[in-house]
Design a protein around this motif. Structure first.
Motif, PDB file in Angstrom:
ATOM      1  N   THR A 201      76.001  74.984  83.858  1.00 39.64           N
ATOM      2  CA  THR A 201      77.362  74.573  83.515  1.00 39.64           C
ATOM      3  C   THR A 201      78.286  75.779  83.534  1.00 39.64           C
ATOM      4  O   THR A 201      79.407  75.721  84.066  1.00 39.64           O
ATOM      5  N   GLY A 202      77.819  76.886  82.973  1.00 38.65           N
ATOM      6  CA  GLY A 202      78.615  78.107  82.988  1.00 38.65           C
ATOM      7  C   GLY A 202      78.911  78.588  84.393  1.00 38.65           C
ATOM      8  O   GLY A 202      80.032  79.020  84.700  1.00 38.65           O
ATOM      9  N   ALA A 203      77.906  78.504  85.276  1.00 41.16           N
ATOM     10  CA  ALA A 203      78.116  78.923  86.669  1.00 41.16           C
ATOM     11  C   ALA A 203      79.163  78.056  87.347  1.00 41.16           C
ATOM     12  O   ALA A 203      80.009  78.552  88.105  1.00 41.16           O
ATOM     13  N   LEU A 204      79.129  76.745  87.082  1.00 40.83           N
ATOM     14  CA  LEU A 204      80.116  75.836  87.656  1.00 40.83           C
ATOM     15  C   LEU A 204      81.520  76.170  87.153  1.00 40.83           C
ATOM     16  O   LEU A 204      82.470  76.312  87.943  1.00 40.83           O
ATOM     17  N   GLY A 223      64.172  79.708  86.807  1.00 37.40           N
ATOM     18  CA  GLY A 223      64.118  78.252  86.909  1.00 37.40           C
ATOM     19  C   GLY A 223      65.106  77.784  87.953  1.00 37.40           C
ATOM     20  O   GLY A 223      65.685  78.588  88.688  1.00 37.40           O
ATOM     21  N   CYS A 224      65.318  76.482  88.039  1.00 38.75           N
ATOM     22  CA  CYS A 224      66.323  75.960  88.965  1.00 38.75           C
ATOM     23  C   CYS A 224      67.016  74.766  88.330  1.00 38.75           C
ATOM     24  O   CYS A 224      66.413  74.025  87.550  1.00 38.75           O
ATOM     25  N   ASN A 225      68.298  74.596  88.667  1.00 42.97           N
ATOM     26  CA  ASN A 225      69.086  73.539  88.036  1.00 42.97           C
ATOM     27  C   ASN A 225      70.415  73.415  88.750  1.00 42.97           C
ATOM     28  O   ASN A 225      70.764  74.252  89.599  1.00 42.97           O
ATOM     29  N   ALA A 226      71.168  72.361  88.415  1.00 45.25           N
ATOM     30  CA  ALA A 226      72.506  72.169  88.965  1.00 45.25           C
ATOM     31  C   ALA A 226      73.380  71.438  87.964  1.00 45.25           C
ATOM     32  O   ALA A 226      72.895  70.740  87.062  1.00 45.25           O
ATOM     33  N   ALA A 227      74.695  71.604  88.125  1.00 42.15           N
ATOM     34  CA  ALA A 227      75.693  70.887  87.330  1.00 42.15           C
ATOM     35  C   ALA A 227      76.832  70.483  88.253  1.00 42.15           C
ATOM     36  O   ALA A 227      77.118  71.170  89.241  1.00 42.15           O
ATOM     37  N   TYR A 228      77.467  69.372  87.941  1.00 42.59           N
ATOM     38  CA  TYR A 228      78.616  68.907  88.716  1.00 42.59           C
ATOM     39  C   TYR A 228      79.481  68.052  87.801  1.00 42.59           C
ATOM     40  O   TYR A 228      79.092  67.748  86.661  1.00 42.59           O
ATOM     41  N   ILE A 229      80.654  67.675  88.274  1.00 38.77           N
ATOM     42  CA  ILE A 229      81.587  66.890  87.459  1.00 38.77           C
ATOM     43  C   ILE A 229      81.483  65.415  87.832  1.00 38.77           C
ATOM     44  O   ILE A 229      81.642  65.040  89.000  1.00 38.77           O
ATOM     45  N   GLU A 230      81.206  64.577  86.839  1.00 37.85           N
ATOM     46  CA  GLU A 230      81.056  63.140  87.041  1.00 37.85           C
ATOM     47  C   GLU A 230      82.186  62.389  86.344  1.00 37.85           C
ATOM     48  O   GLU A 230      82.774  62.900  85.371  1.00 37.85           O
ATOM     49  N   ASP A 231      82.528  61.210  86.826  1.00 37.96           N
ATOM     50  CA  ASP A 231      83.466  60.324  86.135  1.00 37.96           C
ATOM     51  C   ASP A 231      82.700  59.536  85.078  1.00 37.96           C
ATOM     52  O   ASP A 231      81.611  59.012  85.352  1.00 37.96           O
ATOM     53  N   CYS A 232      83.261  59.437  83.882  1.00 34.70           N
ATOM     54  CA  CYS A 232      82.559  58.745  82.800  1.00 34.70           C
ATOM     55  C   CYS A 232      82.285  57.279  83.126  1.00 34.70           C
ATOM     56  O   CYS A 232      81.337  56.694  82.594  1.00 34.70           O
ATOM     57  N   ILE A 251      78.085  67.277  84.106  1.00 37.77           N
ATOM     58  CA  ILE A 251      76.714  66.836  83.901  1.00 37.77           C
ATOM     59  C   ILE A 251      75.764  67.986  84.223  1.00 37.77           C
ATOM     60  O   ILE A 251      75.815  68.568  85.307  1.00 37.77           O
ATOM     61  N   ASN A 252      74.923  68.318  83.262  1.00 34.30           N
ATOM     62  CA  ASN A 252      73.845  69.284  83.461  1.00 34.30           C
ATOM     63  C   ASN A 252      72.624  68.500  83.924  1.00 34.30           C
ATOM     64  O   ASN A 252      71.966  67.826  83.132  1.00 34.30           O
ATOM     65  N   CYS A 253      72.330  68.562  85.214  1.00 34.06           N
ATOM     66  CA  CYS A 253      71.304  67.673  85.785  1.00 34.06           C
ATOM     67  C   CYS A 253      69.911  67.932  85.222  1.00 34.06           C
ATOM     68  O   CYS A 253      69.153  67.005  84.976  1.00 34.06           O
ATOM     69  N   GLU A 254      69.540  69.181  85.048  1.00 31.32           N
ATOM     70  CA  GLU A 254      68.158  69.565  84.739  1.00 31.32           C
ATOM     71  C   GLU A 254      67.224  68.999  85.807  1.00 31.32           C
ATOM     72  O   GLU A 254      66.227  68.343  85.533  1.00 31.32           O
ATOM     73  N   TRP A 255      67.551  69.324  87.056  1.00 34.75           N
ATOM     74  CA  TRP A 255      66.832  68.715  88.171  1.00 34.75           C
ATOM     75  C   TRP A 255      65.467  69.342  88.439  1.00 34.75           C
ATOM     76  O   TRP A 255      64.743  68.911  89.327  1.00 34.75           O
TER      77      TRP A 255
END
Length: 479
Positions: A201-204, A223-232, A251-255
Motif C-alpha cells: 500500500t505504501g509503495a502504491l 515476499g511478494c504482494n500487490a495493492a490497487y484502488i478498487e471501487d467500494c 486493496i492490499n491483495c496479499e496475493w
C-alpha cells in the motif's frame, strides 16, 4: 539465454533439458494462470472470500502532492527494521527524509511476542533521542507492517498469518497495535500510531504521489504482494457499511496466497519440498515460487538432488555439507551467478569455492548457470501474471505499476523478463521502437515504507480534520 553447449556430458545435458521442462512456462500457461488469478481476486472481495485475502486498507484516496507535515515511519521488514523521519514540504511531491536501519535478529522472528515489540520500541526511542532530543507532543507514526492483516480501522492490524520466516506464538488472530503500543507506553516513547500500512500500500501511495499514472503497487522482495484502488461497489464484503459505490478503497491483495489449492501453478517437486518444510505448509503457494526468500532454496534443493539422486552425480567426491544447510543460499547468490560476465564462469566458481567449499567443473558450472536462469525467469514470468490479472480485472489498457523489493531492484533481468511475459499475456504487438514504453509499464516504486507510510498518516489526519471517519480510527481514539 542458455550458456551450456554440446561439449557438456550427455547426462548433464539431459538434466538441463529436464529442468527446462520443469521450469519453463509458455504463453498458454501464463494466460491460464492469469485468468484464474483475476477470478480469485474477485472471489477475495466477496462475502465468502477465498485464498487471496483482498484486505481493505481504509486508505481511501491518492495523495494530491500538496501534503505537508513531519512524520515518523517504522518499517518492520523481514530482514531490517527501518525508522524514518519524513518531512513533506510545501513543494508539490517533494520531501526530506532521515533514516536509520536496525537488524531484525533471527531469534526475534521465532521468539516471544513481547521481546519483538520491546526491541522495536527501543529502536524507535533510540532514533527519537538521536534526531529529536526532548519531545513534548507525540509524533504521528505510520507503521509499515508487511504481513497479512485484517483492518476494520486504519490503526488496526489483526494478523492473519506470519510470513517471511516469522513464527511467533500468540500473535496470529490478534490486533498487533495494542501489543506495540504497550511497549511504547512502558518506555515512554513519544509516538502516536496514526496508521498501520502494508508495504505494498505504501509503495502504491508513494509512487502515485510522484507519478499520477501509477495505479498498482507491487513488492517483489523477500515476499511478494500487490495493492490497487478498487471501487467500494465492487467489494461485496463491505456492502453492510453502505459506502457509496464509487468510493475508492486501496486493496492490499496479499496475493502470495494465490492458488493455495494447487489448481493452476506448475509446482515442481522442489516447490512441494519447500512447502512441506515451511512453518505454514499449504499457505503462500505463489510466494514460495516467486519471492526472494525461496529462490536460493529452490536452487539449493536442485543441486543437492542432482548430487544425491541422479546419474549426473554432480560435485562427485566433494564434501557438500555446506550445501546441505537449508536456506543457506539467498536470491543474491543466484543473482551473482546470473551476473557472472566471464565466458568460463570463473566468478561462479569462486563463489562456490568461497561460500560452499565446492569446486564445480566446467560442465557443472554451465548447469549451475542455466539452473539459476530458469529459476529467475520463472519467478519473473509468474509475477507478471498477478500484474496482468489486476489490469484485466480493472480494465486497465494503460497504466504505470510502482514496484519495489530486492528482487525487482537487484535481480538481473527480472524487469525485462516480466515485461516480456506481460506482452505475451496481454497480446501486445512487438515494439517498433525499442525505446517505446509498454502500455503497462512496471517502474521502480518510490519509498513506500518511508514516504508512503508518512503520506498515509498525512491523508488519515486530513480525513479526521474533514470529519470523514469511515474506518479511520477506533471510536475510543477519536480524541
Amino acid at each position: 539465454m542458455a550458456v551450456y553447449s554440446r561439449s557438456a556430458p550427455k547426462d548433464l545435458l539431459d538434466e538441463i533439458k529436464h529442468l527446462e521442462e520443469l521450469f519453463a512456462i509458455d504463453t498458454t500457461k501464463l494466460k491460464e494462470i492469469t485468468h484464474h488469478f483475476a477470478d480469485e481476486l474477485t472471489k477475495g472481495l466477496s462475502v465468502h472470500g477465498g485464498s487471496i485475502p483482498m484486505n481493505p486498507t481504509w486508505v481511501m484516496s491518492k495523495p494530491t502532492g500538496h501534503e505537508t507535515g513531519e512524520y515518523l515511519t517504522l518499517d518492520m521488514g523481514g530482514t531490517n527494521l527501518r525508522v524514518c523521519q519524513v518531512t513533506l514540504t510545501e513543494q508539490k511531491s517533494e520531501f526530506d527524509i532521515i533514516q536509520s536501519k536496525f537488524r531484525m535478529r533471527e531469534e526475534l522472528k521465532t521468539g516471544v511476542a513481547e521481546e519483538l515489540w520491546e526491541y522495536i520500541a527501543d529502536c524507535l526511542q533510540q532514533f527519537i533521542k538521536t534526531y529529536h532530543g526532548d519531545v513534548t507532543n507525540k509524533i504521528p507514526l505510520g507503521f509499515t507492517f508487511s504481513y497479512p492483516a485484517t483492518q476494520n480501522y486504519i490503526d488496526e492490524g489483526i494478523l492473519q498469518r506470519w510470513t517471511k520466516g516469522f513464527d511467533i506464538a500468540g500473535v496470529e488472530g490478534h490486533d498487533v497495535v495494542p501489543m506495540f503500543e504497550a511497549a511504547l507506553s512502558q518506555r515512554g516513547v513519544p509516538v502516536k500510531l496514526t496508521a498501520l500500512v502494508n508495504d505494498t500500500t505504501g509503495a502504491l501511495v508513494a509512487s502515485a504521489y510522484a507519478d499520477p499514472k501509477v495505479k498498482i503497487g507491487c513488492i517483489f522482495g523477500t515476499g511478494c504482494n500487490a495493492a490497487y484502488i478498487e471501487d467500494c461497489g465492487s467489494i461485496p464484503k463491505l456492502a453492510h457499511l453502505n459506502l457509496a459505490p464509487d468510493t475508492h478503497m486501496v486493496i492490499n491483495c496479499e496475493w502470495g496466497a494465490f492458488d493455495n489449492e494447487g489448481k493452476v501453478l506448475p509446482r515442481t517437486p522442489y516447490d512441494i519440498s519447500i512447502d512441506k518444510g515451511s512453518p505454514r505448509p499449504g499457505q503462500q503457494a505463489f510466494e514460495k515460487m516467486v519471492a526472494g526468500l525461496y529462490l536460493g532454496e529452490i536452487f539449493r534443493l536442485i543441486m543437492v538432488d542432482l548430487h544425491d539422486n541422479h546419474d549426473a552425480y554432480i560435485f562427485a567426491g566433494q564434501d557438500i555439507s555446506e550445501l546441505r544447510k537449508p536456506y543457506s543460499l539467498d536470491s543474491a547468490f543466484l543473482a551473482a551467478i546470473e551476473e557472472d560476465p566471464s565466458k568460463n564462469l570463473s566468478n561462479t566458481l569462486e563463489l562456490f569455492q568461497t561460500d560452499l567449499n565446492i569446486s564445480p567443473n566446467a560442465p557443472e558450472l554451465r548447469l549451475i548457470r542455466r539452473t539459476a536462469e530458469l529459476i529467475g525467469t520463472r519467478a519473473a514470468r509468474l509475477s507478471a501474471c498477478g500484474v496482468a490479472a489486476i489490469s484485466i480485472k480493472k480494465g486497465y489498457a494503460t497504466c504505470h505499476v510502482g514496484a519495489d523489493g530486492s528482487v525487482f531492484q537487484k535481480y538481473p533481468h527480472f524487469k525485462a523478463r516480466g515485461a516480456q511475459a506481460l506482452r505475451e499475456i496481454l497480446d501486445w504487438p512487438e515494439k517498433e521502437d525499442p525505446g517505446e514504453e509498454d502500455p503497462i509499464e512496471i517502474l521502480p516504486a518510490e519509498d513506500g515504507s518511508g514516504v508512503g507510510a508518512a503520506l498515509v498518516a498525512a491523508l488519515t489526519l486530513q480525513r479526521i480534520r474533514d470529519g470523514n471517519m469511515h474506518g479511520i480510527l477506533h471510536p475510543e481514539n477519536f480524541n
